[in-house]
Design a protein around this motif. Sequence first.
Motif, mmCIF file in Angstrom:
data_model
loop_
_atom_site.group_PDB
_atom_site.id
_atom_site.type_symbol
_atom_site.label_atom_id
_atom_site.label_comp_id
_atom_site.label_asym_id
_atom_site.label_seq_id
_atom_site.Cartn_x
_atom_site.Cartn_y
_atom_site.Cartn_z
ATOM 1 N N GLY A 159 14.892 8.152 17.959
ATOM 2 C CA GLY A 159 15.890 8.455 16.946
ATOM 3 C C GLY A 159 16.274 7.241 16.135
ATOM 4 N N ILE A 160 17.292 7.414 15.323
ATOM 5 C CA ILE A 160 17.699 6.373 14.380
ATOM 6 C C ILE A 160 19.204 6.411 14.191
ATOM 7 C CG2 ILE A 160 17.534 7.758 12.272
ATOM 8 C CD1 ILE A 160 16.147 4.182 12.648
ATOM 9 N N ARG A 185 15.963 8.784 28.148
ATOM 10 C CA ARG A 185 16.216 10.036 27.436
ATOM 11 C C ARG A 185 16.208 9.860 25.918
ATOM 12 N NH1 ARG A 185 15.371 11.757 31.855
ATOM 13 N NH2 ARG A 185 16.878 12.671 33.308
ATOM 14 N N GLY A 186 16.398 8.631 25.445
ATOM 15 C CA GLY A 186 16.431 8.454 24.005
ATOM 16 C C GLY A 186 16.521 6.983 23.619
ATOM 17 N N ILE A 187 15.896 6.624 22.485
ATOM 18 C CA ILE A 187 15.975 5.275 21.932
ATOM 19 C C ILE A 187 16.300 5.399 20.447
ATOM 20 C CG2 ILE A 187 14.481 4.146 23.616
ATOM 21 C CD1 ILE A 187 12.165 4.441 21.662
ATOM 22 N N TYR A 188 17.276 4.611 19.987
ATOM 23 C CA TYR A 188 17.758 4.691 18.609
ATOM 24 C C TYR A 188 17.864 3.302 18.006
ATOM 25 C CZ TYR A 188 18.995 9.482 19.710
ATOM 26 O OH TYR A 188 18.932 10.791 20.083
ATOM 27 N N TRP A 189 16.968 3.031 17.078
ATOM 28 C CA TRP A 189 17.054 1.755 16.360
ATOM 29 C C TRP A 189 18.294 1.739 15.482
ATOM 30 C CZ3 TRP A 189 14.210 -2.653 16.690
ATOM 31 C CH2 TRP A 189 14.425 -3.619 15.704
ATOM 32 N N PHE A 190 18.914 0.567 15.397
ATOM 33 C CA PHE A 190 20.031 0.376 14.484
ATOM 34 C C PHE A 190 19.617 -0.669 13.450
ATOM 35 C CE2 PHE A 190 24.026 -1.253 12.929
ATOM 36 C CZ PHE A 190 24.740 -0.091 12.736
#
Length: 391
Positions: free
Chosen positions: A47-48, A323-328
């Motif tokens: 995700g993002i 469960r999830g990875i989100y670049w910032f």
Amino acid sequence: MPSAGRIRGLVARFLLAAAVLCIALAGAGPASASAGGQSVDRWPLVGINSWQWLDTDAEVEPLRDTPIGSYRVVFSWRAVEPQADGGYDFAVPDNLVAVTARAHLQLLPVLIESPSWVTGGQARPTEPPEPGPEMERFELFTAAVARRYGHGGDFWREHPELPYLPLRTWEVWNEPNYPAFWYPGRTPDPSGYRSLLSAARRGLHSGDRLARILFGGLAYGKAASPPERYLSRFLRLPGARCLFDDMSIHPYSPSPKASLRAIDRIRGILNRAGRRDAGLWLTEYGWNTGPSPRFHASEAGQRRNLLRLTRRVLRQRRRLRLRGIYWFALRDAPSPPEDPTWWGWHTGLLRPDGSAKPAFDAYLRLARRAPDASATTNPRCSPANTRPAGR
């Protein structure tokens, strides 16, 4: 992390400082979007976050027909209930959910932003509600949004023309161990967060019995209460260990190796506390390509760091229960004149003009090859199945 002053001025326009986020939907299968007749798999594991609200078709365009499947975003209590006696106004989240559903983006909502009638008329949306009547109103708000946007929610019945992407995982507050996201003048307190998380859990499950509760992403940095100490103290509090389904952190570090050590330490704390069932989310991570030396890298270095850390956590996803990875974040934010050099403005995968940095294509390639987020088959946490090791 932003200072309190920065946060208060920005919180209305950034999806919760983080990739803030978004993979929400643990256990959901990949959605599909049409790209000129071709099918594009959107893997919810990747995700993002975005400084800019992705609440128009134009804003979401950079993610359309890409494998980035989730968007972490502020779900603002202040926007939904601006007046103490005015009822709920769902116009802002209705528009956001519709725009992202059309783009087949699943949302990871962050429940935050207190109304001014909670903060005493002050512009402090990151201040949590106080225990008592304010906390009860927060609980009712969480029930209302889960009932509207969760499984079988009112919004989806009102909009059968939209892809059905119910909000399944809800992050409760952002960086509760960081002073800018806590009560002014008070040290971030695990006991206080237990009250907030407990209220949100009751409300969310009242609105959607299938809702999953995500611990607010813990901050790293000098001003933050150390995440490992904060989580350990929280897990020792009576009745606290089963208040969340999954854990989230923001492991900003000078190097990928240091970030991975931080991730491993949190996984170890959960395991030792009997919470092997809890999934782990990186709801913010990234490196800055601007003038600040903090978490700095050249554009080529940003790409290199992204590849090194993301590849490692994807390879170790089963051990980490990822469960999830989100670049910032998706795009660099315009630097305000009063604070032009802060590192957080420049962590984007896109430059301010929308052109891509080298890291953007690297992230897309990793997302395209990433597996789906693994669905947990473990029973929900209960005192009976989460005894700490050694007891």
